[in-house]
Write an enzyme that holds these catalytic residues in place. Sequence first.
Site, mmCIF file in Angstrom:
data_model
loop_
_atom_site.group_PDB
_atom_site.id
_atom_site.type_symbol
_atom_site.label_atom_id
_atom_site.label_comp_id
_atom_site.label_asym_id
_atom_site.label_seq_id
_atom_site.Cartn_x
_atom_site.Cartn_y
_atom_site.Cartn_z
ATOM 1 N N VAL A 76 0.910 -1.150 0.000
ATOM 2 C CA VAL A 76 0.000 0.000 0.000
ATOM 3 C C VAL A 76 0.951 1.202 0.000
ATOM 4 C CG1 VAL A 76 -1.838 1.212 1.209
ATOM 5 C CG2 VAL A 76 -1.769 -1.290 1.244
ATOM 6 N N PRO A 77 1.182 1.787 -1.187
ATOM 7 C CA PRO A 77 2.358 2.642 -1.412
ATOM 8 C C PRO A 77 2.265 4.066 -0.880
ATOM 9 C CG PRO A 77 1.077 2.500 -3.420
ATOM 10 C CD PRO A 77 0.416 1.583 -2.419
ATOM 11 N N CYS A 78 2.278 4.199 0.432
ATOM 12 C CA CYS A 78 2.268 5.545 1.010
ATOM 13 C C CYS A 78 3.574 6.282 0.717
ATOM 14 C CB CYS A 78 1.966 5.493 2.504
ATOM 15 S SG CYS A 78 3.098 4.499 3.462
ATOM 16 N N HIS A 79 4.611 5.550 0.294
ATOM 17 C CA HIS A 79 5.869 6.218 -0.070
ATOM 18 C C HIS A 79 5.704 7.077 -1.317
ATOM 19 C CE1 HIS A 79 5.943 2.378 -2.311
ATOM 20 N NE2 HIS A 79 6.636 3.045 -3.225
#
Length: 165
Positions: free
Chosen positions: A129-132
């Site tokens: 879950v690409p919060c980056h």
Amino acid sequence: MRYSIKIQTPAGPLLLIEENKALTEISFADKDTRTFQAGRQAETTEQETPLLAEAKRQLEEYFAGKRREFDIPLSMRGTSFQKKVWEQLLTIPYGETVTYGEIAARIGNPRAGRAVGMANHHNPIAIIVPCHRVIGADGRLTGYGGGLPIKQSLLELEKKYRGTM
């Protein structure tokens, strides 16, 4: 029953947790020792299940530049607001970034940029879950559970491999 494994990655050691045949957490084992799950005191057995083995394989492919999307059942526990934010994170294309304000607008609450930042902070499943991929309005990198150097390295990895598949 909850199962966990620790894996070594270019981003450092990651803790993967599965519950009820879904991935519930990926956290930076050397930076963020808390678990995000409700009832975090629940017993966890260190054991590589088929699902955790598959998550490990897909993460290895991601770090090798051979995977852009993940195909793992996820179970993310949080508030309805957090879940809306996390669902939007899953729509950010590989190698691209959006701002906190853009995510806020996408969920119909354009003034909630700071709340989006807090939801990102509580994202239970790092990398997948690409919060980056979420950055500040001025284009600068802002907080990340694994630390800003890891956030930068993940974005650079994606930029490097974006056009290769």
